[in-house]
Motif scaffolding. Structure first.
Motif, PDB file in Angstrom:
ATOM      1  N   MET A   7       0.852  -1.189   0.000  1.00  0.00           N
ATOM      2  CA  MET A   7       0.000   0.000   0.000  1.00  0.00           C
ATOM      3  C   MET A   7       0.888   1.240   0.000  1.00  0.00           C
ATOM      4  N   GLU A   8       0.476   2.267  -0.738  1.00  0.00           N
ATOM      5  CA  GLU A   8       1.303   3.447  -0.902  1.00  0.00           C
ATOM      6  C   GLU A   8       0.877   4.582   0.036  1.00  0.00           C
ATOM      7  N   VAL A   9       1.823   5.485   0.329  1.00  0.00           N
ATOM      8  CA  VAL A   9       1.559   6.580   1.269  1.00  0.00           C
ATOM      9  C   VAL A   9       0.512   7.547   0.713  1.00  0.00           C
ATOM     10  N   SER A  10       0.322   7.531  -0.611  1.00  0.00           N
ATOM     11  CA  SER A  10      -0.679   8.424  -1.208  1.00  0.00           C
ATOM     12  C   SER A  10      -2.092   8.102  -0.743  1.00  0.00           C
ATOM     13  N   SER A  11      -2.282   6.898  -0.165  1.00  0.00           N
ATOM     14  CA  SER A  11      -3.612   6.500   0.313  1.00  0.00           C
ATOM     15  C   SER A  11      -3.829   6.827   1.792  1.00  0.00           C
ATOM     16  N   LEU A  12      -2.809   7.360   2.458  1.00  0.00           N
ATOM     17  CA  LEU A  12      -2.931   7.663   3.880  1.00  0.00           C
ATOM     18  C   LEU A  12      -3.870   8.858   4.113  1.00  0.00           C
ATOM     19  N   ILE A  41       6.498  11.675  -0.094  1.00  0.00           N
ATOM     20  CA  ILE A  41       6.890  11.228  -1.430  1.00  0.00           C
ATOM     21  C   ILE A  41       8.193  11.898  -1.854  1.00  0.00           C
ATOM     22  N   SER A  42       8.321  13.197  -1.538  1.00  0.00           N
ATOM     23  CA  SER A  42       9.537  13.921  -1.906  1.00  0.00           C
ATOM     24  C   SER A  42      10.765  13.363  -1.197  1.00  0.00           C
ATOM     25  N   ALA A  43      10.567  12.855   0.014  1.00  0.00           N
ATOM     26  CA  ALA A  43      11.683  12.310   0.791  1.00  0.00           C
ATOM     27  C   ALA A  43      11.958  10.848   0.463  1.00  0.00           C
ATOM     28  N   GLY A  44      11.197  10.286  -0.469  1.00  0.00           N
ATOM     29  CA  GLY A  44      11.453   8.915  -0.892  1.00  0.00           C
ATOM     30  C   GLY A  44      10.637   7.854  -0.201  1.00  0.00           C
ATOM     31  N   TYR A  45       9.669   8.256   0.620  1.00  0.00           N
ATOM     32  CA  TYR A  45       8.804   7.284   1.304  1.00  0.00           C
ATOM     33  C   TYR A  45       7.573   7.038   0.430  1.00  0.00           C
ATOM     34  N   ILE A  46       7.653   6.039  -0.420  1.00  0.00           N
ATOM     35  CA  ILE A  46       6.600   5.772  -1.387  1.00  0.00           C
ATOM     36  C   ILE A  46       5.542   4.820  -0.831  1.00  0.00           C
ATOM     37  N   SER A  47       6.002   3.744  -0.188  1.00  0.00           N
ATOM     38  CA  SER A  47       5.076   2.742   0.345  1.00  0.00           C
ATOM     39  C   SER A  47       4.958   2.874   1.855  1.00  0.00           C
ATOM     40  N   ILE A  77      11.093   3.214  11.026  1.00  0.00           N
ATOM     41  CA  ILE A  77      11.731   4.517  11.190  1.00  0.00           C
ATOM     42  C   ILE A  77      11.216   5.197  12.449  1.00  0.00           C
ATOM     43  N   SER A  78      12.074   5.955  13.106  1.00  0.00           N
ATOM     44  CA  SER A  78      11.688   6.637  14.339  1.00  0.00           C
ATOM     45  C   SER A  78      11.049   7.991  14.025  1.00  0.00           C
ATOM     46  N   PRO A  79      10.231   8.503  14.965  1.00  0.00           N
ATOM     47  CA  PRO A  79       9.642   9.827  14.758  1.00  0.00           C
ATOM     48  C   PRO A  79      10.684  10.924  14.550  1.00  0.00           C
ATOM     49  N   ALA A  80      11.798  10.837  15.283  1.00  0.00           N
ATOM     50  CA  ALA A  80      12.837  11.860  15.163  1.00  0.00           C
ATOM     51  C   ALA A  80      13.457  11.836  13.762  1.00  0.00           C
ATOM     52  N   HIS A  81      13.705  10.629  13.278  1.00  0.00           N
ATOM     53  CA  HIS A  81      14.293  10.486  11.938  1.00  0.00           C
ATOM     54  C   HIS A  81      13.339  11.017  10.874  1.00  0.00           C
ATOM     55  N   LEU A  82      12.068  10.648  10.983  1.00  0.00           N
ATOM     56  CA  LEU A  82      11.078  11.093  10.007  1.00  0.00           C
ATOM     57  C   LEU A  82      10.903  12.611  10.061  1.00  0.00           C
ATOM     58  N   ALA A  83      10.886  13.155  11.269  1.00  0.00           N
ATOM     59  CA  ALA A  83      10.741  14.603  11.433  1.00  0.00           C
ATOM     60  C   ALA A  83      11.887  15.339  10.749  1.00  0.00           C
ATOM     61  N   ASP A 143      13.746  14.193   8.210  1.00  0.00           N
ATOM     62  CA  ASP A 143      13.647  14.010   6.756  1.00  0.00           C
ATOM     63  C   ASP A 143      12.588  14.911   6.133  1.00  0.00           C
ATOM     64  N   LEU A 144      11.475  15.112   6.851  1.00  0.00           N
ATOM     65  CA  LEU A 144      10.361  15.878   6.292  1.00  0.00           C
ATOM     66  C   LEU A 144      10.378  17.351   6.677  1.00  0.00           C
ATOM     67  N   GLY A 145      11.205  17.703   7.663  1.00  0.00           N
ATOM     68  CA  GLY A 145      11.232  19.089   8.124  1.00  0.00           C
ATOM     69  C   GLY A 145       9.989  19.464   8.900  1.00  0.00           C
ATOM     70  N   ILE A 146       9.481  18.535   9.725  1.00  0.00           N
ATOM     71  CA  ILE A 146       8.282  18.773  10.534  1.00  0.00           C
ATOM     72  C   ILE A 146       8.605  18.480  11.984  1.00  0.00           C
ATOM     73  N   SER A 147       7.648  18.716  12.881  1.00  0.00           N
ATOM     74  CA  SER A 147       7.873  18.463  14.303  1.00  0.00           C
ATOM     75  C   SER A 147       7.771  16.964  14.592  1.00  0.00           C
ATOM     76  N   GLU A 148       8.337  16.553  15.733  1.00  0.00           N
ATOM     77  CA  GLU A 148       8.273  15.138  16.109  1.00  0.00           C
ATOM     78  C   GLU A 148       6.838  14.703  16.399  1.00  0.00           C
ATOM     79  N   ASN A 149       6.025  15.622  16.918  1.00  0.00           N
ATOM     80  CA  ASN A 149       4.618  15.286  17.177  1.00  0.00           C
ATOM     81  C   ASN A 149       3.885  14.970  15.871  1.00  0.00           C
ATOM     82  N   GLU A 150       4.159  15.777  14.839  1.00  0.00           N
ATOM     83  CA  GLU A 150       3.540  15.517  13.541  1.00  0.00           C
ATOM     84  C   GLU A 150       4.029  14.188  12.968  1.00  0.00           C
ATOM     85  N   ALA A 151       5.341  13.939  13.118  1.00  0.00           N
ATOM     86  CA  ALA A 151       5.910  12.683  12.619  1.00  0.00           C
ATOM     87  C   ALA A 151       5.307  11.485  13.344  1.00  0.00           C
TER      88      ALA A 151
END
Length: 299
Positions: A1-6, A17-23, A30-36, A38-46
């Motif tokens: 399943m792809e992230v576009s369906s989230l 998608i821009s950061a390479g997380y397609i599925s 991945i940890s919230p800190a790592h995702l935050a 990569d995406l340039g967002i807060s850890e709460n959002e991640a």
């Protein structure tokens, strides 16, 4: 399943998608800190994104057994592969010499990458293939439709109409040659019929390009008669403002692999048009495909 369906915000989906997380599975370890980061967002959002992804991915994140993996595969003999390749339909380029080099034309079930310097005629060839794929079966064509993904804005409808009119004229001449002693037969096609069978996508960023590539499987499933997908050009939006080379390579590789799967699944041809650049090698400058070559492509 792809992230576009989230069920998350459009901006968060675009950042994933821009950061390479397609599925969704790519978010599983991945940890919230790592995702935050990569995406340039807060850890709460991640954390919220990962929570939604875990719910969509199912309660269990188990590795499938070897049996479930093998069940989806089918062994082929080399003889079967040779027979399949010989019986595969091809799209003429309208250039006999180029068709000979390609073994009879552009092969379906494969991805073909074509590179060249600006102005050499890459877009012209892409338009020609979008028209030629529609040639009726009785004239040696595939009677299919085309998807044209334009990243540079070089697609011109007026030129497409001219190529379509020339194609109709060629079919009439071909029919007259085969039916020398019989009355001439009218080709029941108009230039507008060809234009109506080309599905055009104008792409203005690499995130849009990734999104359209991900959408293609659904689109082609709904339009079964599509026989060629043309991307003009594949690397245009990846040559600008891209500091993370590893991410760029991963995104391009992911798109190419997805296109290869589409080509095999739907028995269609995928054409990737590409720019070239100069590279210093062996004491001299040589032309090479922009952003490098991809050994997993067929041509």
């Amino acid at each position: 399943m792809e992230v576009s369906s989230l069920p998350i915000s459009a901006s968060h989906r675009a950042k994933l998608i821009s950061a390479g997380y397609i599925s969704i599975s790519s978010l599983s370890s991945i940890s919230p800190a790592h995702l935050a980061r990569d995406l340039g967002i807060s850890e709460n959002e991640a954390t919220g994104i990962l929570k939604v992804a875990s719910q969509r991915g199912g309660p269990e994140r188990t590795i499938p057994s070897h049996h479930s993996i093998v069940d989806g595969l089918r062994a082929q003999t080399a003889w079967d592969m040779l027979h399949e390749e010989e019986s595969c339909r091809r799209i003429t380029t309208s250039c006999a010499d180029l068709d000979d080099i390609l073994g009879g034309g552009i092969s379906c079930k494969e991805v073909t990458e074509i590179g060249g310097v600006p102005g050499i005629g890459k877009t012209q060839l892409g338009i020609q293939l979008a028209i030629n794929v529609q040639i009726p079966l009785e004239y040696g064509g595939l009677a299919g439709k085309a998807v044209y993904i334009d990243t540079e804005g070089s697609f011109m409808v007026e030129r497409v109409q001219q190529v379509a009119e020339a194609c109709i004229k060629d079919m009439q001449e071909y029919d007259s040659f085969l039916r020398k002693d019989l009355p001439a037969r009218q080709v029941n096609l108009q230039a507008n019929d060809f234009l109506a069978n080309i599905y055009y996508f104008r792409i203005c960023s690499y995130t849009e390009q990734i999104a359209v590539i991900n959408y293609l499987e659904k689109f082609i499933s709904e339009h079964k008669d599509i026989k060629v997908v043309i991307v003009d050009s594949i690397t245009f939006h990846f040559r600008q403002d891209f500091d993370d080379m590893a991410l760029r390579t991963r995104l391009l590789g992911g798109m190419a692999l997805k296109l290869m799967k589409l080509a095999k699944k739907f028995t269609l041809a995928v054409i990737l048009l590409n720019q070239v650049t100069t590279k210093y090698s062996g004491g001299s400058f040589q032309l090479t495909l922009a952003l490098g070559t991809y050994p997993f492509l067929s041509s």
